[in-house]
Design an enzyme around this catalytic site. Structure first.
Site, PDB file in Angstrom:
ATOM      1  N   ASP A 206       0.837  -1.195   0.000  1.00 37.53           N
ATOM      2  CA  ASP A 206       0.000   0.000   0.000  1.00 37.53           C
ATOM      3  C   ASP A 206       0.871   1.244   0.000  1.00 37.53           C
ATOM      4  OD1 ASP A 206      -2.881   1.202   0.756  1.00 37.53           O
ATOM      5  OD2 ASP A 206      -1.341   2.214   1.950  1.00 37.53           O
TER       6      ASP A 206
ATOM      7  N   TYR B 146       2.976   9.797  -0.113  1.00 42.50           N
ATOM      8  CA  TYR B 146       4.076   9.150   0.599  1.00 42.50           C
ATOM      9  C   TYR B 146       5.429   9.466  -0.028  1.00 42.50           C
ATOM     10  CZ  TYR B 146       0.379   6.195   2.664  1.00 42.50           C
ATOM     11  OH  TYR B 146      -0.744   5.733   3.296  1.00 42.50           O
TER      12      TYR B 146
ATOM     13  N   LYS C  17      -2.902   5.950  -3.951  1.00 39.23           N
ATOM     14  CA  LYS C  17      -3.967   6.899  -3.638  1.00 39.23           C
ATOM     15  C   LYS C  17      -3.608   8.273  -4.203  1.00 39.23           C
ATOM     16  CE  LYS C  17      -3.795   4.803   0.973  1.00 39.23           C
ATOM     17  NZ  LYS C  17      -2.372   4.468   0.870  1.00 39.23           N
TER      18      LYS C  17
ATOM     19  N   HIS D 266      -7.570   9.661  -1.373  1.00 39.22           N
ATOM     20  CA  HIS D 266      -6.894   9.605  -0.072  1.00 39.22           C
ATOM     21  C   HIS D 266      -7.698  10.272   1.046  1.00 39.22           C
ATOM     22  CE1 HIS D 266      -2.530   9.195   1.579  1.00 39.22           C
ATOM     23  NE2 HIS D 266      -3.412   8.973   2.523  1.00 39.22           N
TER      24      HIS D 266
END
Length: 279
Positions: A42, A47, A72, A105
């Site tokens: 994931d 990120y 996301k 997200h």
């Protein structure tokens, strides 16, 4: 590894490897995760590690068909055209031509005065197009509460298949989880181990010891028994393996009740409709 089945029939490994703040630039870390048994990874544009994760998976020689990859789109990528562009960027960085799961997200941008419902609907229309085109095997959301989901589903042609939320003992989001289940949406858990306060909680320590397990393993098993897919993260090989060693015991109904009725603690303070609160 057991699996959940999404509403469209797609099978998803029952425990995923969360990569937020993980060292995905190290092929050794990703290789250890694969060796431990993880196939579900994931990530997210926010990120900042999609390219590193993609390179590491390729260096490890992992066949794409054996992997389940989730990404996301971030708050700044909400909107129909922005979502399509964000998806292409994620594919390029991950070095793949499709995703297994793609999520919105957060339901609202940082500007809480913005018209979030229309933004979500436009974004969802883009995800539906990607889904119908076979570019992504399943689509869903993250950090949505029931009123966000209701708004989205009023105009959606395809219902969300996943809602990834903060979930752990001390913050089980019971109503959100029940709402998702009632509408065929699989809840996923980010921060399924909570924080230090959760892992060090005396009650949870005593309960876990009774099962011959760690508090982390108890938290992950708690998620599974609630029908929630946990996404733990760790770079230590022994903890990676321990986080998958959760299929050989069952928490009793009485102990599940005790965990579900704990007072709130360990919450991140993140709420989609309000500025960050104190945990």
């Amino acid at each position: 590894m057991e699996n959940f089945t999404l509403s469209n029939g797609v099978s998803i490994p029952a425990v995923g490897y969360g990569t937020y703040l993980a060292d995905c630039d190290s092929a050794a870390v990703v290789e250890n995760a694969l060796r431990a048994g993880y196939r579900h990874f994931d990530t997210a544009s926010f990120y900042g590690n999609e390219a590193e994760l993609g390179r590491a998976l390729q260096q490890c020689g992992a066949a794409r068909g054996m992997l389940f990859l989730t990404s996301k789109l971030w708050k700044t990528e909400l909107g129909y055209r922005q979502a399509l562009d964000a998806f292409e960027r994620s594919l390029e960085k991950l070095g793949t031509d499709y995703l297994d799961l793609y999520l919105i997200h957060w339901p609202r941008p940082d500007d809480l005065s913005a018209e979030w419902a229309e933004l979500d609907r436009g974004t969802w229309r883009a995800l539906e197009e990607l889904y119908h085109a076979g570019r992504v095997r399943a689509i869903g959301v993250s950090n949505f509460l029931p009123h966000h989901l209701r708004s989205l589903m009023e105009t959606a042609e395809v219902a969300p298949m996943v809602n990834q939320i903060e979930f752990h003992p001390g913050y089980p989001q019971t109503w959100n989880v029940e709402f998702c289940k009632a509408h065929g949406i699989l809840p996923e858990a980010w921060s399924p181990l909570g924080r230090t306060r959760v892992l060090d909680d005396p009650f949870l320590r005593e309960l876990a010891a009774g099962y011959g397990k760690s508090v982390a393993q108890l938290c992950l098993r708690f998620a599974l028994q609630r029908g929630v897919l946990p996404l733990p993260k760790s770079s230590a090989p022994e903890r990676m393996a321990a986080n998958l060693d959760i299929f050989d015991f069952t928490i009793s109904d009485a102990d599940m009740d005790r965990i579900l009725t704990l007072p709130q603690f360990g919450w991140s303070g993140l709420h989609p409709d309000f500025p960050k609160q104190q945990p």
